[in-house]
Design a protein around this motif. Structure first.
Motif, mmCIF file in Angstrom:
data_model
loop_
_atom_site.group_PDB
_atom_site.id
_atom_site.type_symbol
_atom_site.label_atom_id
_atom_site.label_comp_id
_atom_site.label_asym_id
_atom_site.label_seq_id
_atom_site.Cartn_x
_atom_site.Cartn_y
_atom_site.Cartn_z
ATOM 1 N N ASP A 151 1.816 37.829 -11.005
ATOM 2 C CA ASP A 151 2.145 38.827 -12.015
ATOM 3 C C ASP A 151 3.099 38.215 -13.041
ATOM 4 O OD1 ASP A 151 2.893 41.060 -13.483
ATOM 5 O OD2 ASP A 151 4.023 41.968 -11.853
ATOM 6 N N PRO A 152 2.715 38.151 -14.325
ATOM 7 C CA PRO A 152 3.586 37.546 -15.334
ATOM 8 C C PRO A 152 4.963 38.199 -15.417
ATOM 9 C CG PRO A 152 1.407 37.921 -16.244
ATOM 10 C CD PRO A 152 1.437 38.584 -14.900
ATOM 11 N N GLN A 153 5.044 39.527 -15.281
ATOM 12 C CA GLN A 153 6.342 40.193 -15.345
ATOM 13 C C GLN A 153 7.224 39.793 -14.171
ATOM 14 O OE1 GLN A 153 5.130 44.301 -15.719
ATOM 15 N NE2 GLN A 153 5.289 44.213 -17.941
ATOM 16 N N ALA A 154 6.635 39.650 -12.997
ATOM 17 C CA ALA A 154 7.401 39.230 -11.830
ATOM 18 C C ALA A 154 7.865 37.779 -11.989
ATOM 19 C CB ALA A 154 6.569 39.387 -10.561
ATOM 20 N N LEU A 155 6.997 36.921 -12.523
ATOM 21 C CA LEU A 155 7.401 35.528 -12.778
ATOM 22 C C LEU A 155 8.586 35.487 -13.738
ATOM 23 C CD1 LEU A 155 3.967 33.737 -13.257
ATOM 24 C CD2 LEU A 155 5.635 33.244 -11.465
ATOM 25 N N ALA A 156 8.506 36.262 -14.800
ATOM 26 C CA ALA A 156 9.567 36.269 -15.811
ATOM 27 C C ALA A 156 10.882 36.796 -15.250
ATOM 28 C CB ALA A 156 9.133 37.110 -17.014
ATOM 29 N N ALA A 157 10.815 37.687 -14.263
ATOM 30 C CA ALA A 157 12.025 38.287 -13.696
ATOM 31 C C ALA A 157 12.631 37.495 -12.543
ATOM 32 C CB ALA A 157 11.714 39.703 -13.219
ATOM 33 N N ALA A 158 11.896 36.543 -11.986
ATOM 34 C CA ALA A 158 12.382 35.808 -10.807
ATOM 35 C C ALA A 158 13.622 34.977 -11.137
ATOM 36 C CB ALA A 158 11.280 34.901 -10.271
ATOM 37 N N ARG A 159 14.557 34.985 -10.220
ATOM 38 C CA ARG A 159 15.766 34.161 -10.359
ATOM 39 C C ARG A 159 15.567 32.791 -9.738
ATOM 40 N NH1 ARG A 159 19.704 39.053 -8.859
ATOM 41 N NH2 ARG A 159 19.778 39.977 -10.930
ATOM 42 N N VAL A 160 14.717 32.758 -8.710
ATOM 43 C CA VAL A 160 14.382 31.519 -8.001
ATOM 44 C C VAL A 160 12.884 31.568 -7.720
ATOM 45 C CG1 VAL A 160 14.689 30.222 -5.840
ATOM 46 C CG2 VAL A 160 16.663 31.316 -6.923
ATOM 47 N N ILE A 161 12.228 30.419 -7.856
ATOM 48 C CA ILE A 161 10.811 30.336 -7.524
ATOM 49 C C ILE A 161 10.618 29.175 -6.562
ATOM 50 C CG2 ILE A 161 8.458 29.971 -8.381
ATOM 51 C CD1 ILE A 161 9.352 31.215 -11.035
ATOM 52 N N GLU A 162 10.006 29.483 -5.435
ATOM 53 C CA GLU A 162 9.652 28.439 -4.463
ATOM 54 C C GLU A 162 8.236 27.992 -4.779
ATOM 55 O OE1 GLU A 162 10.917 28.851 -0.301
ATOM 56 O OE2 GLU A 162 8.768 28.743 0.170
ATOM 57 N N LEU A 163 8.059 26.685 -4.873
ATOM 58 C CA LEU A 163 6.765 26.103 -5.219
ATOM 59 C C LEU A 163 6.317 25.154 -4.122
ATOM 60 C CD1 LEU A 163 7.578 25.266 -8.933
ATOM 61 C CD2 LEU A 163 6.038 27.069 -8.148
ATOM 62 N N GLY A 185 0.730 29.137 -3.253
ATOM 63 C CA GLY A 185 1.960 28.430 -2.925
ATOM 64 C C GLY A 185 3.130 28.765 -3.823
ATOM 65 N N ILE A 186 3.259 30.023 -4.185
ATOM 66 C CA ILE A 186 4.345 30.482 -5.056
ATOM 67 C C ILE A 186 5.061 31.637 -4.363
ATOM 68 C CG2 ILE A 186 4.912 31.529 -7.290
ATOM 69 C CD1 ILE A 186 2.204 30.326 -8.280
ATOM 70 N N VAL A 187 6.388 31.536 -4.300
ATOM 71 C CA VAL A 187 7.185 32.624 -3.735
ATOM 72 C C VAL A 187 8.274 32.957 -4.750
ATOM 73 C CG1 VAL A 187 8.630 33.382 -1.812
ATOM 74 C CG2 VAL A 187 6.787 31.730 -1.402
ATOM 75 N N LEU A 188 8.356 34.219 -5.137
ATOM 76 C CA LEU A 188 9.386 34.667 -6.078
ATOM 77 C C LEU A 188 10.560 35.206 -5.280
ATOM 78 C CD1 LEU A 188 7.058 36.500 -8.622
ATOM 79 C CD2 LEU A 188 7.696 34.080 -8.519
ATOM 80 N N LEU A 189 11.749 34.736 -5.618
ATOM 81 C CA LEU A 189 12.951 35.062 -4.840
ATOM 82 C C LEU A 189 14.085 35.534 -5.745
ATOM 83 C CD1 LEU A 189 12.866 31.815 -2.660
ATOM 84 C CD2 LEU A 189 12.215 34.107 -1.907
ATOM 85 N N ASP A 190 15.041 36.233 -5.126
ATOM 86 C CA ASP A 190 16.247 36.643 -5.845
ATOM 87 C C ASP A 190 17.354 35.600 -5.732
ATOM 88 O OD1 ASP A 190 15.218 39.083 -6.749
ATOM 89 O OD2 ASP A 190 15.735 40.067 -4.859
ATOM 90 N N ALA A 191 17.300 34.768 -4.673
ATOM 91 C CA ALA A 191 18.337 33.771 -4.445
ATOM 92 C C ALA A 191 17.753 32.582 -3.685
ATOM 93 C CB ALA A 191 19.481 34.382 -3.635
ATOM 94 N N LEU A 192 18.448 31.459 -3.750
ATOM 95 C CA LEU A 192 18.039 30.272 -2.995
ATOM 96 C C LEU A 192 18.106 30.565 -1.504
ATOM 97 C CD1 LEU A 192 20.062 27.631 -5.023
ATOM 98 C CD2 LEU A 192 17.582 27.905 -5.045
ATOM 99 N N THR A 193 17.268 29.880 -0.739
ATOM 100 C CA THR A 193 17.292 30.018 0.719
ATOM 101 C C THR A 193 17.520 28.647 1.349
ATOM 102 O OG1 THR A 193 14.887 29.739 0.887
ATOM 103 C CG2 THR A 193 15.719 32.003 0.634
#
Length: 137
Positions: free
Chosen positions: A92-104, A118-126
């Protein structure tokens, strides 16, 4: 964009769900040689093929030889402009734009593994990879 005519599936509105057997996506993402998290990602709107560019600074490296602080750019399938049936999982482009961290989970330097799975949208680093297989067992 590559079209996979042998795979017949239907796309749903918004981020699509698995269009091949989930074990296939899980295997591809699980085999990704590079697993990173980028922070402060930037995002470009979809191009004519529905690809968004996501860029950011590497903040976590779980697999692969990528240096912390490296700038990476990933080509993410985010809009199915042609309405094609195929194995791609669209983000989702809106979700991508809002993500603070992206796991690839990357199977090459700029393409997420598993046809976009293989994409995970996150609020913070893990401290460990956040991706979870789509299959229950």
């Amino acid at each position: 964009m590559i079209r996979w005519g042998a795979v017949i599936v239907m796309l749903s509105a918004g981020p699509s769900q698995a269009m091949l057997q989930c074990t296939y996506y899980d295997e591809l993402v699980g085999l990704a040689p590079v697993v990173i998290q980028i922070e402060n990602p930037t995002f470009t709107p979809p191009d004519a093929q529905g690809t968004c560019l996501v860029a950011g600074t590497v903040a976590r490296v779980f697999a692969g030889e990528v240096a912390l602080g490296t700038q990476v750019v990933a080509m993410v399938p985010c809009v199915n402009v042609d309405g094609i049936a195929g194995p791609i999982i669209w983000s989702d482009p809106q979700a991508l734009a809002a993500a603070r961290v992206i796991e690839l989970h990357m199977d090459n330097p700029s393409i997420p593994a598993g046809y976009g799975a293989g994409i995970v949208l996150l609020d913070a680093l893990t401290d460990t990879p956040a991706w979870k297989p789509m299959c229950d067992g």
